[in-house]
Design a protein around this motif. Sequence first.
Motif, short mmCIF file in Angstrom:
data_model
loop_
_atom_site.label_atom_id
_atom_site.label_comp_id
_atom_site.label_asym_id
_atom_site.label_seq_id
_atom_site.Cartn_x
_atom_site.Cartn_y
_atom_site.Cartn_z
N UNK A 1 -170.40 34.68 27.96
CA UNK A 1 -170.85 33.30 28.41
C UNK A 1 -171.30 33.05 30.04
N UNK A 2 -172.68 32.47 29.23
CA UNK A 2 -173.56 31.87 29.90
C UNK A 2 -173.58 30.47 30.11
N UNK A 3 -173.19 29.41 29.01
CA UNK A 3 -173.51 28.11 29.28
C UNK A 3 -172.39 27.46 28.67
N UNK A 4 -172.14 25.96 28.41
CA UNK A 4 -171.05 25.49 28.09
C UNK A 4 -172.00 24.67 27.21
N UNK A 5 -170.72 23.87 26.61
CA UNK A 5 -171.17 22.73 25.74
C UNK A 5 -170.19 22.08 26.04
N UNK A 6 -169.99 20.80 26.29
CA UNK A 6 -168.83 19.75 26.62
C UNK A 6 -168.63 19.06 25.16
N UNK B 1 -170.83 31.04 23.48
CA UNK B 1 -170.99 29.90 24.54
C UNK B 1 -169.50 29.28 24.63
N UNK B 2 -169.12 28.58 25.91
CA UNK B 2 -168.09 28.22 25.94
C UNK B 2 -168.17 27.43 25.81
N UNK B 3 -166.79 25.98 25.10
CA UNK B 3 -166.83 24.94 24.36
C UNK B 3 -165.55 24.09 25.02
N UNK B 4 -165.56 23.20 25.92
CA UNK B 4 -164.93 22.40 26.57
C UNK B 4 -164.74 21.29 26.65
N UNK B 5 -162.80 20.78 26.82
CA UNK B 5 -163.09 19.52 26.18
C UNK B 5 -162.29 19.02 27.64
N UNK B 6 -162.16 18.06 28.24
CA UNK B 6 -161.18 16.80 28.95
C UNK B 6 -159.88 16.28 28.18
N UNK B 7 -159.71 17.27 27.53
CA UNK B 7 -158.45 17.28 26.97
C UNK B 7 -157.07 17.21 27.58
N UNK B 8 -157.94 17.93 28.67
CA UNK B 8 -156.31 18.74 29.76
C UNK B 8 -155.93 18.05 30.82
N UNK C 1 -175.65 37.24 11.41
CA UNK C 1 -175.78 38.11 13.13
C UNK C 1 -177.25 38.41 12.04
N UNK C 2 -178.10 38.43 10.50
CA UNK C 2 -178.92 39.64 9.74
C UNK C 2 -180.18 37.75 9.45
N UNK C 3 -179.52 36.70 9.62
CA UNK C 3 -180.21 35.86 9.37
C UNK C 3 -181.15 35.02 10.80
N UNK C 4 -179.91 35.40 12.08
CA UNK C 4 -180.79 35.27 13.56
C UNK C 4 -180.02 34.43 14.24
N UNK C 5 -178.58 34.63 13.71
CA UNK C 5 -177.73 33.60 14.15
C UNK C 5 -176.85 34.33 15.66
N UNK C 6 -177.35 34.44 17.07
CA UNK C 6 -177.14 35.01 17.70
C UNK C 6 -175.54 34.73 18.38
N UNK C 7 -174.98 33.24 18.61
CA UNK C 7 -174.59 33.25 19.54
C UNK C 7 -173.54 32.06 18.34
N UNK C 8 -171.88 32.35 18.88
CA UNK C 8 -170.88 32.11 18.34
C UNK C 8 -169.84 30.68 19.67
N UNK C 9 -170.20 28.86 19.31
CA UNK C 9 -169.59 28.34 19.99
C UNK C 9 -167.70 28.47 19.93
#
Length: 686
Positions: free
Chosen positions: A219-224, A192-199, A75-83
């Motif tokens: 969350x407003x965005x998704x990384x597949x 940030x959402x991280x979704x897969x096609x494993x289901x 957070x101090x370094x400037x990383x504001x988001x977690x996947x």
Amino acid sequence: MIQWYTRWNRRASKWLWWVVIAGLLASLPLAYERIMTESSSNKIEFVFDYRDLLDIAEFRPNPSEFVDEQLDAMKRAGIESMAVYESTLNELRLAQRVDLYSSRDAALITGQPAAAGENFTYVLFKDQESQQRLQPMVERAFQTQGITVRPWSYEDRQGLVVEASLEEASLKVMDPDPFALEHLQNKGFRIVARLSNRSLPFSAEDMDRKLSLFKEAGAKSIIFEGESVPGYTGKEDSPELEQMAELLDKYDMALAAIELQKAPQKGFNYLAKESRYNVFRLHSLSEAEADRLGGNLTEQEQEERIQVIADRFVLAAKDRNIKMIFLNARPSKNLERASYTDPLEQIRETLRGEEGALKRIVKAGYTLGPAHSFTIYNSSWQGLLKPVAVIGSVAVIALTLAHFFPWLLLISFVLGAVMAGGLYILSPNMLFKMLALGVGVCAPTLGMILAIQSIRKRRAGKLTGAKMGFAINLFIRTSLISMIGVVFIVALLNNIIYSLVIDQYRGVSLLHLAPILIIGIYLLFFSEGLKPGEIVNRAKSLLSSTVTVLWVVIAGALVAMIMYYLSRTGNEGKASAFEKLFRALLENNLGVRPRIKEFLFAHPVFILGAYLAVKYRPSALYIFILGIIGQLSIVDTFAHLHTPVYISSIRVGYGLLLGIIVGILFIVVWELLARSWRRWVLPSRE
């Protein structure tokens, strides 16, 4: 009939240039709308992979405390988001929510023998709160996939028996970890959402619930994750993909398009189209790349590698329309230190300080915040202007062809216009890509042909002026003609799919090779005004020439040069360590790096060739075979459609300016060498 065609064919040369001008005027508003689209999104988001942090924490004596410390440091370094991924039993174990045992392990801790042949998974929840919140999630996930789940307990702890092997059960995905979502929100991180096609099979109800949980967490965005998107079952138009698209629209989730993948994620293009291109581009720092930041390095080596990654992040944001930078890391076994290490501190160092990525990205005009898609500017009058741009492009191709076969000018334009009209109805996107390639090849070729003709007129006394001034003026005029191709390419391919690299400019190798070959043919057979019979005789003379070993060696060297030249085109080209250092120097001092092959080679060679052809011998025109590399490079710069137009414009502008300066130096050096030769070498020979 022939006389009528000849008369109109002769007149066509003048009015086709007016058609080109009309096409350029129609193209300018189209190019402007692309610029407006590109400027509508200027936020850059840095995201860290939360699962990677849990993997690293497993090798620490106090994992929970380590995770908290690292989150605060990020957070101090400037990383504001977690996947945050869909959870698995293994991830819940890493987060210390559950303990996992195989049938054999469970038998050992309970003191009761396992059933013969049993290979199940035994889950123990850490505490009552974990059981209350996670047990329904675990039961639902496995029962949905037809796997039996039943209660189990040990001493005062509640648990479950999952009738699947520990290895298989650890792969099944569930809803996101509610504890992780709450903890990260309390720490002030965006999700940030991280979704897969494993289901599998795909369940719209299950995906609806997951998206709802992510949306509630902000969350407003998704990384597949993986090779395909959720809902992909082997074809693009499946009902499952339609349902997934509807859910994305329901929750207004933006999609991350991961760059530099070997192949696009299957089904992604369909979801992007159905979401009206609510998409942004993502650049990833992989675990393997992060590993190289640590290890047994000297302090200087580590600083250099950190700076290289920082430069890479800045370049991604500025040059490639990247809106999200995804950071990964993993633990590494260090035998010399007899411990497990990680690159977390080095990754943070790439972001911090005056030379770090964050301040430089902000200085470049961007802001740090949640990544979002472009606002697409696509006015209704594009449907009126694009056909004019299409006809203008056809005119450029016809004018180029006419310098080889003048009698084809009118018929090639008419046939080209008719074919373009038919393809415009059947497949406009295919037409635009074909014309973009055609005009990309023809514009720099046409510019060089007109430059060669100007030099021949100058030698014939029809044009006047200082020789160096003439060469520089000719270079500028030729570059402007090459820019005709740029304007048409930007206008024809101003669709958002090109900025997002969902589709691409095709034929880069042809663009880099065809103009060189065409100019070589023009100089050999057409530039001197030879009649058809004379052209045939010259071709026969060349084909019947005696081939010596020297010619074979020269031909081999030329082939090797061409292969090397083509290997350096596109995104796959490799640069030496020195060239990378020189590139970084240019980038850091000029803000936008001009192309080295332009300002240090091709542009100066053009100017020198024009000067020598005017002052000394017309045979110096053959230098133009190399000089055209700079002209087609101008076009190629704008054919990188994921690069903002203003960045490409600055790059080309720097290349032209520096190319003129270096070209003047080339001429000065040549004259010094020539005078020295005449003064010292020739008298001694006499």
